[in-house]
Design an enzyme around this catalytic site. Structure first.
Site: not given
Length: 324
Positions: A60, A128
Site C-alpha cells: 500500500e 479490516h
C-alpha cells in the site's frame, strides 16, 4: 431519477469520470482482473484498457506513493485500498506526502488524488473493520468524505475526482447493497464540505455519519411516534466540515447526539463537542452525548461485534434519555 445501489453509484462515478477525463486512472490490489475485492470495478479494464486500469502488488505504501507521483505529474489517479485499515500501512505517503506537498512547496503542485477506503465492521475483525476517518481528520491537507446513500456515493466521488487536492473517500462496506434514487445528470456532483439535513426537526439534533445515518433515521421515526421531532444531519464531508449546519441546528434544538462508528476518544463527536464549546455553548440546554465504539479493537466474533457497534437501539435510547 433512477433507483440504484450504493455500489452502482460508486461504479457509475468512476465510469463517467474516466469517460469524461482521459487523465483519470484507476488501480489497486485486484482492481483490474478480478474487478476489486467487492467487485465494484468489474469490466473497467475491458472498457478503458490496462494502461488506465491495472493491478498492483500488495504494497500500500508503494502504490499510494505512486499515486502521489502520478497526481503531481498531471494525472488524476483513483487508488483503491481493499480495506480502510490499510491507510495506516500507507501512512507516510498519505499524511506526509499527499497531505503536505502542496503546502510544503508553496502551492507549486496540485495533488488530485482519490484514495477509496472501504470501511466499517462486517465480521472481518480489528485489522479490516475499522472506520478510521477521525485519525485522518487530524492530518492537514487531506479532504475526507463519507457518503451514506447511493446519490451521495456517486456525487461525492465525482466531485472528489475533479478536486485538485487529495481526498480520502470512505465507503462503508455494509452500505454497498443499499438502494436509493440517483439523478441521471452526468455532471451531478455533491459539493465537498456541505452537510445534508436528511430529516428536519426541532426537538434534538442527531448527527450521524455513514452507516449510522439509516440507523439514526429509524430511531428518529420511533421518536416521532412519541411526539419528538428529531433533526437528523449527515455531514457527508468531514474535512472540510460544515460547521454552520451543526451550529444552526443546535441553536434551534438545544440538544445534540452524535452517532459514529469511530472510537469514542477523539472521534468525530469529540471534535463536534469542541466546536459547540467554542461557538454555541449558550444554545445548549443539555450536555452533548456520543454514541460510538468504546476504545477497544473491533471484534471478529459476531456477538461481540454487535455489542460494540452502535445500533439503532443505542441511538434511540441515548436520544430518549436526553429528551426526558
Amino acid at each position: 431519477m433512477r433507483t440504484i445501489t450504493y455500489a452502482q453509484g460508486i461504479k457509475e462515478a468512476l465510469v463517467e469520470e474516466m469517460r469524461r477525463d482521459p487523465t483519470v486512472i484507476l488501480y489497486g490490489e485486484d482492481v483490474a482482473n478480478f474487478g476489486g475485492i467487492f467487485r465494484i470495478t468489474s469490466g473497467l479494464k475491458e472498457e478503458f484498457g490496462e494502461e488506465r486500469v491495472f493491478d498492483t502488488p500488495i504494497s500500500e505504501n508503494a502504490f499510494v506513493g505512486a499515486g502521489v507521483g502520478a497526481a503531481l505529474t498531471g494525472l488524476r489517479p483513483v487508488v483503491e485500498l481493499q480495506f480502510a485499515d490499510f491507510l495506516f500501512t500507507a501512512g507516510d505517503e498519505i499524511v506526509l506526502k499527499a497531505g503536505m506537498w502542496r503546502y510544503a512547496h508553496g502551492g507549486a503542485y496540485r495533488v488530485p488524488l482519490v484514495v477509496r477506503c472501504p470501511s466499517g465492521a462486517a465480521g472481518v475483525g480489528p485489522e479490516h473493520g475499522q472506520c478510521p476517518e477521525a485519525f485522518f481528520m487530524h492530518a492537514p491537507g487531506l479532504k475526507i468524505v463519507s457518503p451514506s446513500n447511493p446519490a451521495d456515493a456517486k456525487g461525492l466521488l465525482k466531485a472528489a475526482i475533479r478536486d485538485d487536492n487529495p481526498v480520502l473517500y470512505f465507503e462503508h462496506k455494509l452500505l454497498y447493497a443499499a438502494k436509493g434514487e440517483v439523478p441521471e445528470d452526468a455532471d451531478y456532483l455533491v459539493p465537498l464540505g456541505k452537510a445534508a439535513v436528511v430529516r428536519p426537526g426541532d426537538a434534538l439534533t442527531l448527527v450521524a455519519i455513514s452507516a449510522m445515518v439509516p440507523k439514526a433515521l429509524a430511531a428518529a421515526d420511533r421518536l416521532a411516534k412519541e411526539g419528538h421531532h428529531i433533526e437528523v444531519i449527515d455531514p457527508r464531508s468531514l474535512c472540510p466540515f460544515d460547521r454552520p449546519a451543526i451550529v444552526e441546528s443546535v441553536k434551534k434544538t438545544g440538544k445534540i447526539v452524535v452517532a459514529e462508528e469511530s472510537y469514542r476518544t477523539l472521534g468525530v463527536g469529540a471534535e463536534i463537542g469542541a466546536l459547540l464549546m467554542e461557538e454555541a455553548l449558550e444554545y445548549l440546554d443539555r450536555p452533548l452525548r456520543r454514541v460510538a465504539i468504546p476504545d477497544v479493537p473491533v471484534p471478529t466474533a459476531a456477538v461481540l461485534e454487535k455489542f460494540v457497534i452502535p445500533s439503532e437501539e443505542k441511538i434511540y435510547q441515548t436520544c430518549r434519555e436526553l429528551l426526558s
